[in-house]
Design an enzyme around this catalytic site. Sequence first.
Site, PDB file in Angstrom:
ATOM      1  N   CYS A   1      40.600  -1.894  52.911  1.00  0.00           N
ATOM      2  CA  CYS A   1      39.474  -2.036  51.993  1.00  0.00           C
ATOM      3  C   CYS A   1      39.500  -3.433  51.384  1.00  0.00           C
ATOM      4  O   CYS A   1      40.557  -4.036  51.211  1.00  0.00           O
ATOM      5  CB  CYS A   1      39.538  -0.971  50.890  1.00  0.00           C
ATOM      6  SG  CYS A   1      38.049  -0.913  49.851  1.00  0.00           S
TER       7      CYS A   1
ATOM      8  N   CYS B   1      40.284  -0.757  43.878  1.00  0.00           N
ATOM      9  CA  CYS B   1      40.095   0.299  42.884  1.00  0.00           C
ATOM     10  C   CYS B   1      41.442   0.920  42.515  1.00  0.00           C
ATOM     11  O   CYS B   1      42.181   1.383  43.386  1.00  0.00           O
ATOM     12  CB  CYS B   1      39.151   1.365  43.418  1.00  0.00           C
ATOM     13  SG  CYS B   1      37.511   0.729  43.836  1.00  0.00           S
TER      14      CYS B   1
ATOM     15  N   CYS C   1      42.262   4.605  43.701  1.00  0.00           N
ATOM     16  CA  CYS C   1      42.023   4.943  45.107  1.00  0.00           C
ATOM     17  C   CYS C   1      43.024   5.988  45.609  1.00  0.00           C
ATOM     18  O   CYS C   1      44.232   5.848  45.419  1.00  0.00           O
ATOM     19  CB  CYS C   1      42.118   3.683  45.965  1.00  0.00           C
ATOM     20  SG  CYS C   1      41.878   3.993  47.730  1.00  0.00           S
TER      21      CYS C   1
END
Length: 418
Positions: A59, A63, A66
């Site tokens: 990714c 985040c 996650c």
Amino acid sequence: MKHLKNMISAVYGFLVSLFHHEWDKVCSWRRRIVGPVVMGDLGRGFVPRSVNYHLTRQCNYQCGFCFHTAKTSFVLPRREAECGLRLLKDAGTPESPQVLLGDNYSKRGAPKSWGPLQPHCVHNPKGGPGCGSHDLTYEYVNIDQLVSQARLSSLASSQPNDLWTLLIVRVLGMEKVNFSGGEPFLPERGRYLGNLVRFCKEELGLSSVSIVSNGSLISESWFRDYGKHLDILAISCDSFHEETNKMIGRRQGNRNHVEKLRKIRNWCGEYHVAFKINTVVNTFNIDEDMAQQIQQLNPIRWKVFQCLLLEGENAGPAALRNAQKFYISEEQFQGFLVRHKDVPSLVAEDNTKMLNSYLILDEYMRFLDCREGSKKPSPSILDVGVANALDSSGFDEVMFRKRGGIYKWSKASMELDW
């Protein structure tokens, strides 16, 4: 009537032989995948109607909460991924109404007296000499596209003959696939994903193909090339304040996540793709009122999740993330839902609803069992078949239905005003 039955048999035999010819060309490398539906896939537990395929763990966002982290960089070769998706599509069990020709020609429905399903030999409907294992198929033919139900009724009441192929009106298996990550637009800058989307619509004929993305890598040219094959695009958005997104990690560099979200919303309308928003409620957005912005964007669904902790992903010593500071209580989550109760598209999922109610495939096409608070992988469906892998999936079908996992998921059925 005899002419009609012979015609159906001939069409069926031709399609089966063509299918196997193409199938063998694609699936003959290091993993040998045997046929579209094998005996072990029939009559087992449940059918994988909706599957979430996390095709990559990589990714471009960071985040903090996650729960599917970048533990590998592996991505299946596209042809191998297509083989796995075909296995899922064909991993169905028969559902009434049914018609059986031959010895059991007069039986309808699915009586217990029926024995094991008989294979159909491409070269000789009776089986016997000349039928090797490669000539047998357990695939069902959807003959409601060939003859009307009235003719089927007549066919079932006709005199038996030597054709004992089982004909079933409806073929079940995977109906919906959701591509996710990581960020699914990373491999080949979205072309890998786009080709899988097109394959699932054109080749497999799935009723719904959807994607979950952070949106940062999506371009209008992708919509032009692949949008017509996509039913639903879900964009993750946890806040409409860029400073909050920065604290969460929902951004890359100085790119404005909310501006890109609005741009994608417009593209979805222009290219006829149903638009959806996913939000993870956590300590940084728990007090935000998102109602006005959500209703302006008008998604078909606003999925609101409670932040989830999973051992080895975002919790524990082996995890790449520590999401403890993002975690909220059930009471806090309910408070967020009450604040947004007037948003008509809201669909809420707390940890209990979310944990085991998804069929999750990882980058190796292994089902992930989350029942013990971590992700325990099954063998790959490419190695052991769908039915054997499902035995280790931990899937809670009752909760899947309870949380509203089955809905109008084809854009053709939504009657949207583009």
